[in-house]
Design an enzyme around this catalytic site. Sequence first.
Site, short mmCIF file in Angstrom:
data_model
loop_
_atom_site.label_atom_id
_atom_site.label_comp_id
_atom_site.label_asym_id
_atom_site.label_seq_id
_atom_site.Cartn_x
_atom_site.Cartn_y
_atom_site.Cartn_z
N HIS A 69 0.78 -1.22 -0.25
CA HIS A 69 0.10 -0.12 -0.32
C HIS A 69 0.96 1.45 0.23
CE1 HIS A 69 1.05 -0.07 4.17
NE2 HIS A 69 1.19 0.43 4.28
N THR A 71 0.86 4.44 2.10
CA THR A 71 0.17 5.68 3.60
C THR A 71 0.38 7.12 2.73
OG1 THR A 71 1.48 3.65 4.57
CG2 THR A 71 0.82 5.95 5.58
N HIS A 148 5.11 5.99 -1.06
CA HIS A 148 5.62 5.29 -1.80
C HIS A 148 5.23 4.45 -1.35
CE1 HIS A 148 6.84 5.62 2.35
NE2 HIS A 148 6.86 4.42 2.64
N THR A 150 6.37 0.69 0.66
CA THR A 150 7.39 -0.30 1.09
C THR A 150 6.77 -1.36 0.80
OG1 THR A 150 6.77 0.90 3.72
CG2 THR A 150 8.32 -0.94 3.12
P1 2AM Z 1 5.04 2.96 5.43
O1 2AM Z 1 4.09 3.65 5.18
O2 2AM Z 1 5.86 3.40 5.17
O3 2AM Z 1 4.73 1.35 4.72
C1 2AM Z 1 1.47 0.78 9.40
O4 2AM Z 1 3.00 1.02 10.43
C2 2AM Z 1 1.78 2.02 8.50
O5 2AM Z 1 2.33 2.89 8.82
C3 2AM Z 1 3.58 1.69 7.48
O6 2AM Z 1 2.87 1.59 5.91
C4 2AM Z 1 4.02 2.81 7.88
O7 2AM Z 1 5.02 2.90 7.47
C5 2AM Z 1 2.76 3.23 7.93
N1 2AM Z 1 4.16 4.47 9.12
C6 2AM Z 1 4.07 4.46 9.89
N2 2AM Z 1 4.60 5.07 10.84
C7 2AM Z 1 4.71 6.64 9.71
C8 2AM Z 1 4.62 7.46 10.44
N3 2AM Z 1 4.82 7.93 11.36
N4 2AM Z 1 4.41 8.66 9.05
C9 2AM Z 1 3.87 8.16 8.04
N5 2AM Z 1 3.85 6.90 8.25
C10 2AM Z 1 3.71 6.07 8.89
#
Ligand code: 2AM
Length: 217
Positions: A69, A71, A148, A150
């Site tokens: 996904h 975010t 992005h 992950t």
């Molecule tokens: P990602 O978007 O890089 O994959 C659950 O942890 C999701 O939320 C993951 O997809 C993670 O990273 C994202 N995430 C976790 N902490 C975050 C933060 N402080 N800021 C933005 N995205 C975050």
Amino acid sequence: GPLEEMSLPLFFGWFLLSSVQDKVRCTSMDFLKTLDTLEVFKKHLSDFTGKAEKEVDLEQYFQAKGTLHCTTKFCDYGKAPGAKEYAQNTTVKEFYGSAFELSLSALFVTPRTVGARVSLTEEQLLLWPADPEEEAGSTSLPRGSRAHITLGCAEHVEPVQTGLDLLEIETLQQEHQQGEPIEEMELGSLTYYGEGRWLLTLREPICTPACFSSFYG
Ligand code: 2AM
């Protein structure tokens, strides 16, 4: 109260359809496999291992992290700043559950993460929160620079790192530190940005359907 907090998700984002997830994972695996075999990668191997002579299997080095996904807003069940405002935003509500087409324009690898850069359209930027780039200290990058997917993280690395790694590479790009052009690969052109940071700009962006939704976990 606690019920109200429960109603906010861990995060909002675009979730790739499961059929294309496999395709994206395969592309990323192919890239890691190829990168692993390049002499120039071996030359910089100590970025990954700390020791020049050791070998690294990149496919083993990174662990997959759940559903693929992109975010948009990390809400942390309401604990993150701006979570409630984002969830209540009319555009967010309007597009919740809608299908989008995401364009993956590059793959990147660092000693911490592997990910895909997502190039957002104007419409998709409407769902992008105000300040995720600034939160990370990258004030001069265009909105959406942090977008992005992950694809994997090294041991003990949290996925939040992937966006920070991407911003780091983009900051170097913006500062006209062109990086070291390495070679043309089948998928695109590979550039090295030092300290184990590799960027593969895809010749043909990968277009993938994705649903805008949220994840509670
Ligand atoms: P990602 O978007 O890089 O994959 C659950 O942890 C999701 O939320 C993951 O997809 C993670 O990273 C994202 N995430 C976790 N902490 C975050 C933060 N402080 N800021 C933005 N995205 C975050």
